[in-house]
Design an enzyme around this catalytic site. Structure first.
Site, short mmCIF file in Angstrom:
data_model
loop_
_atom_site.label_atom_id
_atom_site.label_comp_id
_atom_site.label_asym_id
_atom_site.label_seq_id
_atom_site.Cartn_x
_atom_site.Cartn_y
_atom_site.Cartn_z
CB SER A 78 40.24 45.64 36.25
OG SER A 78 39.46 44.89 35.63
CE LYS A 81 35.92 46.06 34.36
NZ LYS A 81 37.28 45.36 34.60
CB SER A 135 36.35 44.52 38.50
OG SER A 135 37.32 44.76 37.85
CE LYS A 240 37.99 48.48 38.60
NZ LYS A 240 38.41 47.13 39.19
#
Length: 291
Positions: A78, A81, A135, A240
């Site tokens: 992720s 993203k 997420s 993140k």
């Protein structure tokens, strides 16, 4: 079909107690590791880290403080993203436009859990918050699907963004990070993180500990998947997390230590607890770093 693919599940667990655990960790002498960078005979010892790929940069100078197999090409889950958000923001779309989750946004690869049912509505800005802070894979998929020209145009814009950032070892096959074909290196993830830090919206969203967003008109509380955000002793300005079985536990963040900014990238840790311990050890190394 993998029944245990639940993206970011562990990130919703309570934050491990930092006080005694941190003191115990920092009191231990670090055994030799394959990391290179900060440690010298006169400087701090390098921490032993569980993550297989690590890079720590001093933001102002670009100096490599610590590196561990930082140029290996591996899945990044992720962390993708961040790139998705940049591509969407580059298009300067209406942040208040309503997006609706459709069946095409449902994860049929890993069957990851989601709080967004088909038919759920939210603004584009709130979809960004869901994708970056919580997420949410369906939110990321909806952002790509509603890009001008659809998912195909989004994919082309993503490739153009990769080229514009000079990422020669990064390949992104989907906007969520669920695909094991989403590949990069710790070195190039640091470049992605530096680029993302130039977007005020990404900085604001990913440095918040919690927020509320209306989903189909009902407020829902979101918690940052990086439980270090907002924790005592941490000054995290962008963050993140990521997880798939192929990628392991991943984290990229920008943080301050003693008035200096650092980018920290950790890929393929064995679990969320190991990822936390690695972050603690890195922070301790940074506090011992000569000014």
């Amino acid at each position: 079909m993998f029944s245990f693919h639940r993206i970011e599940r562990a990130a919703r667990q309570p934050l491990l107690a930092l006080s005694l655990a941190a003191a115990s960790l920092f009191a231990q002498a670090a055994p030799p590791s394959s990391a290179t960078g900060a440690g010298t005979a006169a400087g701090p010892r390098l921490p032993a880290l569980n993550a297989r790929h690590v890079l720590v940069l001093e933001d102002g100078s670009g100096r490599v403080v610590l590196a561990k197999d930082a140029d290996a090409v591996v899945p990044i889950a992720s962390l993708t993203k961040l790139m998705t958000a940049m591509v969407v923001l580059d298009a300067k779309l209406d942040p208040l436009e309503k997006l609706t989750i459709e069946r095409d946004d449902v994860d049929t690869l890993k069957h990851s859990a989601s709080r967004l049912r088909v038919g759920a509505e939210m603004s584009r800005l709130d979809a960004l918050k869901l994708a970056l802070m919580a997420s949410e894979n369906r939110a990321a998929a909806a952002l790509a699907r509603t890009f001008p020209g659809g998912s195909a145009a989004f994919a082309l814009a993503m490739q153009a963004k990769i080229r514009s950032l000079g990422l020669s070892r990064t390949t992104l096959a989907d906007p969520t990070g669920l695909s094991p074909a989403n590949l990069s290196t710790a070195t190039e993830v640091a470049k992605i993180t530096a680029a993302a830090a130039r977007y005020p919206e990404i900085v604001r969203i990913t440095s918040d500990k919690t927020t509320k967003v209306p989903i189909s008109g009902r407020p829902r509380e979101l918690h940052n998947t990086n439980r270090l955000v907002g924790a005592k002793g941490w000054d995290i300005q962008l963050s993140k997390t990521g997880y798939t079985e192929e990628a392991g536990r991943c984290l990229t963040m920008r943080m301050e230590s003693r008035g200096r900014g650092f980018t920290v990238v950790m890929l393929d840790a064995d679990g969320s607890a190991q990822r936390l311990r690695d972050a603690l050890r890195i922070r301790q190394s940074l506090t011992n770093l000569p000014l």
